[in-house]
Scaffold this motif. Structure first.
Motif, PDB file in Angstrom:
ATOM      1  N   ALA A 129      58.093  16.429-131.057  1.00 52.82           N
ATOM      2  CA  ALA A 129      58.962  16.315-132.230  1.00 52.82           C
ATOM      3  C   ALA A 129      58.179  16.451-133.519  1.00 52.82           C
ATOM      4  O   ALA A 129      58.703  16.954-134.524  1.00 52.82           O
ATOM      5  CB  ALA A 129      59.722  14.995-132.201  1.00 52.82           C
TER       6      ALA A 129
ATOM      7  N   ARG B  93      58.965  18.901-136.641  1.00 54.94           N
ATOM      8  CA  ARG B  93      59.134  18.422-138.018  1.00 54.94           C
ATOM      9  C   ARG B  93      58.201  19.146-138.979  1.00 54.94           C
ATOM     10  O   ARG B  93      58.560  19.394-140.136  1.00 54.94           O
ATOM     11  CB  ARG B  93      58.915  16.907-138.066  1.00 54.94           C
TER      12      ARG B  93
ATOM     13  N   ASP C 288      63.484  13.529-124.620  1.00 50.35           N
ATOM     14  CA  ASP C 288      63.296  12.548-125.697  1.00 50.35           C
ATOM     15  C   ASP C 288      63.201  13.235-127.056  1.00 50.35           C
ATOM     16  O   ASP C 288      63.721  12.732-128.057  1.00 50.35           O
ATOM     17  CB  ASP C 288      62.033  11.719-125.443  1.00 50.35           C
TER      18      ASP C 288
ATOM     19  N   GLU D  14      65.393  12.944-130.824  1.00 55.35           N
ATOM     20  CA  GLU D  14      64.809  12.754-132.151  1.00 55.35           C
ATOM     21  C   GLU D  14      65.232  13.809-133.167  1.00 55.35           C
ATOM     22  O   GLU D  14      65.355  13.530-134.355  1.00 55.35           O
ATOM     23  CB  GLU D  14      63.277  12.745-132.056  1.00 55.35           C
TER      24      GLU D  14
ATOM     25  N   LYS E 119      71.712  13.731-124.999  1.00 53.04           N
ATOM     26  CA  LYS E 119      70.826  13.436-126.130  1.00 53.04           C
ATOM     27  C   LYS E 119      71.167  14.261-127.370  1.00 53.04           C
ATOM     28  O   LYS E 119      70.657  13.992-128.454  1.00 53.04           O
ATOM     29  CB  LYS E 119      69.368  13.702-125.735  1.00 53.04           C
TER      30      LYS E 119
END
Length: 380
Positions: free
Chosen positions: A147, A151, A175, A179, A204
């Motif tokens: 993640a 970003r 996961d 996020e 998710k």
């Protein structure tokens, strides 16, 4: 406040063609009638929302992974000839350095004056993808879910990464989806994920499947896999409707399973789109195109397409036997809604961007307008 009136044609409004005038003012849809500085006589032809392509690697000799801002504008001009008014540039898995360079070029292109189809943002195809179903992705550059790296790319893009493809079975990806899903539209693909893992990714926040049925684990009655998950669950499904990636029967089955509001037509085109057979590039890969079919030189695996949105529209009408009215949302409203741009694009409604295409009775693109600007006026 320059006004343009489109008259004497059939305008696609609320899913149907209506014999009405359309008024454009300052790049937006202003009304259905009125006085204007400029009048465009449609001569009985169709006026439809511009096509949106969320998954493409280039065209007219330009590969997105090597494209400068000027090159991206060239792609946009080529796309406009085929009815595309908005697109995302799909950056194939590459080094971090090259990906950041591509992002900078995309930002510059997005800020430039409109000369063709509008570059609406970026699609990252990878690098968080499966080795087994890598397709044209460079294996040594594929990564686990990260993640923080996403970003970094999104910050460099000033938020312009609108779409990303990831593989649910890759370590850390499920996961990661949790996020980032609120900050980008997540698609799952290039994947051999089992049914349970694919469903976990959807739970998710994954909202779409990349080039459905291609580069993915296929359905088995005892092991539904990712294919079973995306057909069952309420996500969108991309479809490459070139007649090569999907048999027409597969297109019809997908629409029957998903419904007409959950299928998004994409081209997945490469730099060879619009050009003759020959040798081309897709990222770092060498590609050969024979009879319009693009394949990797190294192993013969299909590598993108030479499809255009204009041809996709014709193919969908032919494959389904349905009217153009029913088919149009797959290229307009559905992609706009998927990436959260339906407040501005995808339909002809008051206040929305005047991204418009004139089609003749044979569905040929005769003219294209982006924000009310005529960016393609037909062949001379």
């Amino acid at each position: 406040m320059r006004k343009t009136l489109f008259t004497h044609g059939r305008v696609y409004v609320n899913g149907y063609f209506q014999e009405t005038d359309l008024l454009v003012q300052d790049g937006r849809i202003a009304g259905f009638g009125g006085k204007a500085d400029e009048v465009v006589d449609l001569e009985g032809q169709m006026l439809v929302p511009g096509f949106l392509d969320l998954h493409t690697h280039g065209g007219d000799g330009v590969d997105v992974n090597a494209a400068t801002a000027e090159d991206l504008a060239k792609i946009g001009r080529f796309f406009a000839k085929n009815g595309t008014t908005g697109w995302l540039c799909s950056i194939l898995t590459d080094t971090e350095e090259q990906t950041l360079w591509c992002i900078e070029q995309a930002k510059a292109a997005m800020g430039a004056p409109v000369t063709g189809a509008q570059l609406m943002g970026i699609h990252l195809e990878g690098p968080f993808l499966s080795v087994e179903y890598k397709g044209a992705m460079p294996e040594h550059l594929l990564q686990k879910g990260n993640a923080e790296l996403f970003r970094k790319y999104q910050q460099a893009a000033d938020g312009a990464v609108r779409y990303i493809t990831v593989s649910p079975e890759v370590a850390g990806v499920v996961d990661m989806i949790g996020e980032i899903a609120g900050h980008v539209t997540v698609a799952i693909g290039h994947s051999g994920a089992d049914y349970e893992t694919a469903c976990a990714a959807i739970d998710k926040g994954a909202a779409c499947c990349t080039h459905t049925f291609n580069a993915m684990g296929l359905f088995h009655q005892h092991r539904p896999s990712i294919m079973g998950a995306v057909l069952e669950r309420p996500v969108c499904c991309e479809a490459i409707c070139d007649g090569r990636h999907l048999h027409p029967g597969s297109v019809r089955m997908l629409l029957a399973c998903k419904g007409w509001d959950k299928v998004v037509a994409v081209t997945d085109s490469i730099q060879a789109a619009g050009l003759p057979d020959g040798h081309y590039k897709l990222g770092v890969n060498d590609v050969v195109v024979e009879d319009g079919d693009a394949k990797l030189v190294s192993n013969g695996v299909r590598a993108g397409s030479t499809l255009t949105t204009g041809q996709a529209l014709k193919n969908l009408v032919k494959f389904t036997g349905e009217s153009v009215e029913k088919v149009l949302p797959l290229l307009t409203a559905n992609p706009a809604r998927l990436i959260g741009m339906d407040h501005r694009k995808g339909t002809i409604d008051l206040g929305k961007d005047a991204d418009l295409v004139i089609l003749d009775q044979d569905l040929n693109v005769k003219a294209t307008y982006v924000a009310g600007i005529n960016v393609y006026a037909g062949e001379n």
